[in-house]
Design a protein around this motif. Sequence first.
Motif, PDB file in Angstrom:
ATOM      1  N   VAL A  93       7.688  68.572  77.037  1.00 28.55           N
ATOM      2  CA  VAL A  93       8.306  69.681  77.765  1.00 28.55           C
ATOM      3  C   VAL A  93       8.992  69.238  79.044  1.00 28.55           C
ATOM      4  CG1 VAL A  93       6.879  71.515  76.824  1.00 28.55           C
ATOM      5  CG2 VAL A  93       6.082  70.244  78.831  1.00 28.55           C
ATOM      6  N   ALA A  94       8.704  68.034  79.510  1.00 25.76           N
ATOM      7  CA  ALA A  94       9.412  67.496  80.669  1.00 25.76           C
ATOM      8  C   ALA A  94      10.617  66.669  80.251  1.00 25.76           C
ATOM      9  CB  ALA A  94       8.460  66.642  81.521  1.00 25.76           C
ATOM     10  N   VAL A  95      10.482  65.918  79.170  1.00 26.15           N
ATOM     11  CA  VAL A  95      11.521  64.952  78.785  1.00 26.15           C
ATOM     12  C   VAL A  95      12.568  65.553  77.849  1.00 26.15           C
ATOM     13  CG1 VAL A  95      11.943  62.752  77.614  1.00 26.15           C
ATOM     14  CG2 VAL A  95       9.990  62.996  79.169  1.00 26.15           C
ATOM     15  N   LEU A  96      12.134  66.234  76.800  1.00 28.71           N
ATOM     16  CA  LEU A  96      13.090  66.740  75.805  1.00 28.71           C
ATOM     17  C   LEU A  96      14.109  67.725  76.372  1.00 28.71           C
ATOM     18  CD1 LEU A  96      10.990  67.015  72.529  1.00 28.71           C
ATOM     19  CD2 LEU A  96      13.145  65.787  72.812  1.00 28.71           C
ATOM     20  N   PRO A  97      13.748  68.650  77.264  1.00 30.90           N
ATOM     21  CA  PRO A  97      14.767  69.558  77.805  1.00 30.90           C
ATOM     22  C   PRO A  97      15.875  68.805  78.542  1.00 30.90           C
ATOM     23  CG  PRO A  97      12.583  70.380  78.295  1.00 30.90           C
ATOM     24  CD  PRO A  97      12.403  68.994  77.758  1.00 30.90           C
ATOM     25  N   ALA A  98      15.504  67.752  79.256  1.00 32.37           N
ATOM     26  CA  ALA A  98      16.504  66.947  79.960  1.00 32.37           C
ATOM     27  C   ALA A  98      17.403  66.213  78.978  1.00 32.37           C
ATOM     28  CB  ALA A  98      15.801  65.952  80.889  1.00 32.37           C
ATOM     29  N   VAL A  99      16.795  65.600  77.986  1.00 36.45           N
ATOM     30  CA  VAL A  99      17.554  64.817  77.006  1.00 36.45           C
ATOM     31  C   VAL A  99      18.515  65.698  76.212  1.00 36.45           C
ATOM     32  CG1 VAL A  99      17.346  63.516  74.845  1.00 36.45           C
ATOM     33  CG2 VAL A  99      15.886  62.952  76.799  1.00 36.45           C
ATOM     34  N   VAL A 100      18.009  66.804  75.695  1.00 33.32           N
ATOM     35  CA  VAL A 100      18.841  67.678  74.862  1.00 33.32           C
ATOM     36  C   VAL A 100      19.998  68.249  75.676  1.00 33.32           C
ATOM     37  CG1 VAL A 100      18.875  69.835  73.558  1.00 33.32           C
ATOM     38  CG2 VAL A 100      17.010  68.207  73.220  1.00 33.32           C
ATOM     39  N   ALA A 101      19.735  68.668  76.901  1.00 43.29           N
ATOM     40  CA  ALA A 101      20.787  69.256  77.732  1.00 43.29           C
ATOM     41  C   ALA A 101      21.885  68.249  78.044  1.00 43.29           C
ATOM     42  CB  ALA A 101      20.183  69.801  79.023  1.00 43.29           C
ATOM     43  N   VAL A 102      21.507  67.048  78.450  1.00 39.60           N
ATOM     44  CA  VAL A 102      22.505  66.035  78.786  1.00 39.60           C
ATOM     45  C   VAL A 102      23.219  65.540  77.538  1.00 39.60           C
ATOM     46  CG1 VAL A 102      22.835  63.704  79.729  1.00 39.60           C
ATOM     47  CG2 VAL A 102      21.335  65.330  80.904  1.00 39.60           C
ATOM     48  N   ALA A 103      22.481  65.364  76.451  1.00 36.49           N
ATOM     49  CA  ALA A 103      23.100  64.904  75.202  1.00 36.49           C
ATOM     50  C   ALA A 103      24.146  65.889  74.717  1.00 36.49           C
ATOM     51  CB  ALA A 103      22.026  64.699  74.135  1.00 36.49           C
ATOM     52  N   GLU A 104      23.898  67.191  74.903  1.00 36.62           N
ATOM     53  CA  GLU A 104      24.888  68.189  74.497  1.00 36.62           C
ATOM     54  C   GLU A 104      26.176  68.063  75.310  1.00 36.62           C
ATOM     55  OE1 GLU A 104      24.090  72.155  72.646  1.00 36.62           O
ATOM     56  OE2 GLU A 104      22.539  72.119  74.193  1.00 36.62           O
ATOM     57  N   THR A 105      26.036  67.790  76.589  1.00 35.94           N
ATOM     58  CA  THR A 105      27.237  67.683  77.433  1.00 35.94           C
ATOM     59  C   THR A 105      28.040  66.436  77.115  1.00 35.94           C
ATOM     60  OG1 THR A 105      26.151  66.459  79.232  1.00 35.94           O
ATOM     61  CG2 THR A 105      26.013  68.870  79.299  1.00 35.94           C
ATOM     62  N   MET A 106      27.411  65.456  76.463  1.00 37.58           N
ATOM     63  CA  MET A 106      28.074  64.190  76.160  1.00 37.58           C
ATOM     64  C   MET A 106      28.418  64.042  74.685  1.00 37.58           C
ATOM     65  SD  MET A 106      25.648  61.690  78.468  1.00 37.58           S
ATOM     66  CE  MET A 106      26.599  60.216  78.051  1.00 37.58           C
ATOM     67  N   ASP A 107      28.071  65.042  73.869  1.00 37.76           N
ATOM     68  CA  ASP A 107      28.323  65.008  72.434  1.00 37.76           C
ATOM     69  C   ASP A 107      27.675  63.778  71.799  1.00 37.76           C
ATOM     70  OD1 ASP A 107      29.285  66.041  70.061  1.00 37.76           O
ATOM     71  OD2 ASP A 107      31.209  64.990  70.192  1.00 37.76           O
ATOM     72  N   ILE A 108      26.403  63.595  72.080  1.00 32.45           N
ATOM     73  CA  ILE A 108      25.647  62.439  71.602  1.00 32.45           C
ATOM     74  C   ILE A 108      24.924  62.799  70.302  1.00 32.45           C
ATOM     75  CG2 ILE A 108      23.572  61.060  72.111  1.00 32.45           C
ATOM     76  CD1 ILE A 108      24.543  60.843  74.955  1.00 32.45           C
ATOM     77  N   ALA A 109      24.858  61.856  69.393  1.00 30.99           N
ATOM     78  CA  ALA A 109      24.199  62.062  68.104  1.00 30.99           C
ATOM     79  C   ALA A 109      22.705  62.269  68.301  1.00 30.99           C
ATOM     80  CB  ALA A 109      24.446  60.882  67.182  1.00 30.99           C
ATOM     81  N   LEU A 110      22.088  63.019  67.394  1.00 35.46           N
ATOM     82  CA  LEU A 110      20.670  63.306  67.500  1.00 35.46           C
ATOM     83  C   LEU A 110      19.838  62.026  67.478  1.00 35.46           C
ATOM     84  CD1 LEU A 110      18.305  65.242  67.617  1.00 35.46           C
ATOM     85  CD2 LEU A 110      18.470  65.537  65.145  1.00 35.46           C
ATOM     86  N   THR A 111      20.221  61.045  66.677  1.00 39.14           N
ATOM     87  CA  THR A 111      19.463  59.797  66.601  1.00 39.14           C
ATOM     88  C   THR A 111      19.384  59.116  67.955  1.00 39.14           C
ATOM     89  OG1 THR A 111      20.122  59.480  64.295  1.00 39.14           O
ATOM     90  CG2 THR A 111      19.306  57.548  65.465  1.00 39.14           C
ATOM     91  N   ASP A 112      20.493  59.079  68.693  1.00 38.33           N
ATOM     92  CA  ASP A 112      20.502  58.459  70.017  1.00 38.33           C
ATOM     93  C   ASP A 112      19.696  59.294  71.013  1.00 38.33           C
ATOM     94  OD1 ASP A 112      22.103  56.337  69.160  1.00 38.33           O
ATOM     95  OD2 ASP A 112      23.956  57.444  69.559  1.00 38.33           O
ATOM     96  N   ALA A 113      19.755  60.604  70.871  1.00 38.35           N
ATOM     97  CA  ALA A 113      18.961  61.473  71.741  1.00 38.35           C
ATOM     98  C   ALA A 113      17.470  61.265  71.496  1.00 38.35           C
ATOM     99  CB  ALA A 113      19.336  62.937  71.514  1.00 38.35           C
ATOM    100  N   ILE A 114      17.098  61.085  70.235  1.00 38.37           N
ATOM    101  CA  ILE A 114      15.696  60.831  69.890  1.00 38.37           C
ATOM    102  C   ILE A 114      15.231  59.527  70.527  1.00 38.37           C
ATOM    103  CG2 ILE A 114      14.167  60.154  67.995  1.00 38.37           C
ATOM    104  CD1 ILE A 114      14.492  63.130  68.164  1.00 38.37           C
ATOM    105  N   ASP A 115      16.053  58.491  70.458  1.00 39.79           N
ATOM    106  CA  ASP A 115      15.686  57.208  71.066  1.00 39.79           C
ATOM    107  C   ASP A 115      15.496  57.356  72.572  1.00 39.79           C
ATOM    108  OD1 ASP A 115      15.696  55.919  68.643  1.00 39.79           O
ATOM    109  OD2 ASP A 115      17.625  54.921  68.930  1.00 39.79           O
ATOM    110  N   ALA A 116      16.406  58.075  73.226  1.00 36.03           N
ATOM    111  CA  ALA A 116      16.292  58.277  74.665  1.00 36.03           C
ATOM    112  C   ALA A 116      15.028  59.056  75.007  1.00 36.03           C
ATOM    113  CB  ALA A 116      17.525  59.001  75.196  1.00 36.03           C
ATOM    114  N   ALA A 117      14.750  60.100  74.237  1.00 40.04           N
ATOM    115  CA  ALA A 117      13.553  60.900  74.479  1.00 40.04           C
ATOM    116  C   ALA A 117      12.286  60.080  74.271  1.00 40.04           C
ATOM    117  CB  ALA A 117      13.551  62.119  73.558  1.00 40.04           C
TER     118      ALA A 117
END
Length: 423
Positions: free
Chosen positions: A96-120
């Motif tokens: 709940v601390a990490v995923l909201p940050a990752v998903v929000a920023v990934a959306e603004t950058m049009d990042i693939a889900l796989t890369d977002a998962i790695d970052a999270a």
Amino acid sequence: MGITEQLVKFRTTEVPEEAAAMMRLSLFDWAACGIAGAAEAEFAPFRRAQMVEEGPAHIFGGDAGGAAVAALVNGTLSHALDYDDTHFAHIGHPSVAVLPAVVAVAETMDIALTDAIDAATVGVEGSILTGLWLGRAHYQVGYHQTATAGAFGAALATARLLGLDKGQTRHALGLCASMASGIKAQFGTMAKPLNAGLAARTGVETALWAQAGMTAAPDGLAGPLGFGETHHGEGAEVKLPRKDWQISSISHKFHACCHGLHAMLEALGDAGIEAERIEAVKIRTHPRWMSVCNIAEPKTGLEVKFSYRHTAAMTLSGHSTGAISSFSDEIARDKDVCALREKIDVVEDANLSETQSLVTLTLTSGEVRRLRHDLLAPVSLEVRSAKLRTKVLELLGEPRATTLWNAAIGTDLDAVTACFQGT
């Protein structure tokens, strides 16, 4: 190598397949908790109050905003039900601390889900390592690790998404040292989930500030007069993961209440005894839970979520603790549950670990039964997946649960955030 150097080095590490698979399960679980949390009427004013900024990042319930606002709201709503995952090594709710940050920023950058998962995954692991480094003293004195260690994990994950270099990542962590906050006094109130949202927003903001050129102390986390030294951190030795990552021992919730109650509830789930046959119940638990989830006589549904005695009485009376609807103000006043509650004692037992509970049932016949459960008992990914799908089915119903599952195991982040729409 100090904790800050380790985190900076860790930002670009390759994520093992098994760790990423666990992160996808937590994404599925987190999103379901957020969608359900957005339906909680008491959080509607908070949610509306944040909608002052347009942006591309989807928010649970159907709105969209800037990355920092989305992280704040989504972090808060996904922890509103206190039904999200936990990691007991650092005593926090990492997703709940990490995923909201990752998903929000990934959306603004049009990042693939796989890369977002790695970052999270890197962010969650970083938050756990930070929590281990801070140690039990930090938590016991009153800090909420979800908010404190979680903010550093969110900053690390966002730094990876943004491609920050070593110096920028160090500054992001240093800026985070001035921002990370959250106290246990908020437990049992709406401010507890807000702690998670604030951590997520801090992760987004500090990484973006560092990217923009803002600097901080050379080591605001572990240096002289830094976060650890001023926040009762123990400075425990930690090491970056090699084969086995800490995320592999994350614990998902299958009861809609504080995770400290779950070992007891799992043990009682095997009891199969009618309430009228019970003479007395003694619950043994690790001492640290006595100040977290031992409200003796809860007055509201929210307080019930932090009560050994009341949730035990609910379970023994046949009420489902896996259903959000069970935790109502009415159940707090239920005469039969309250009567059974008076037969239940809770005692601390330092011989038990924080993930264990021992329950002794004395029946009216004189028979004594002893039930035990440990939340760290191994659970395969397959079994965990099945239990989570059942949980989310109860939370969201069909077809939303299936749609979210297919999105979480796919490659398209937009498919995941499309599920954030309100019912």
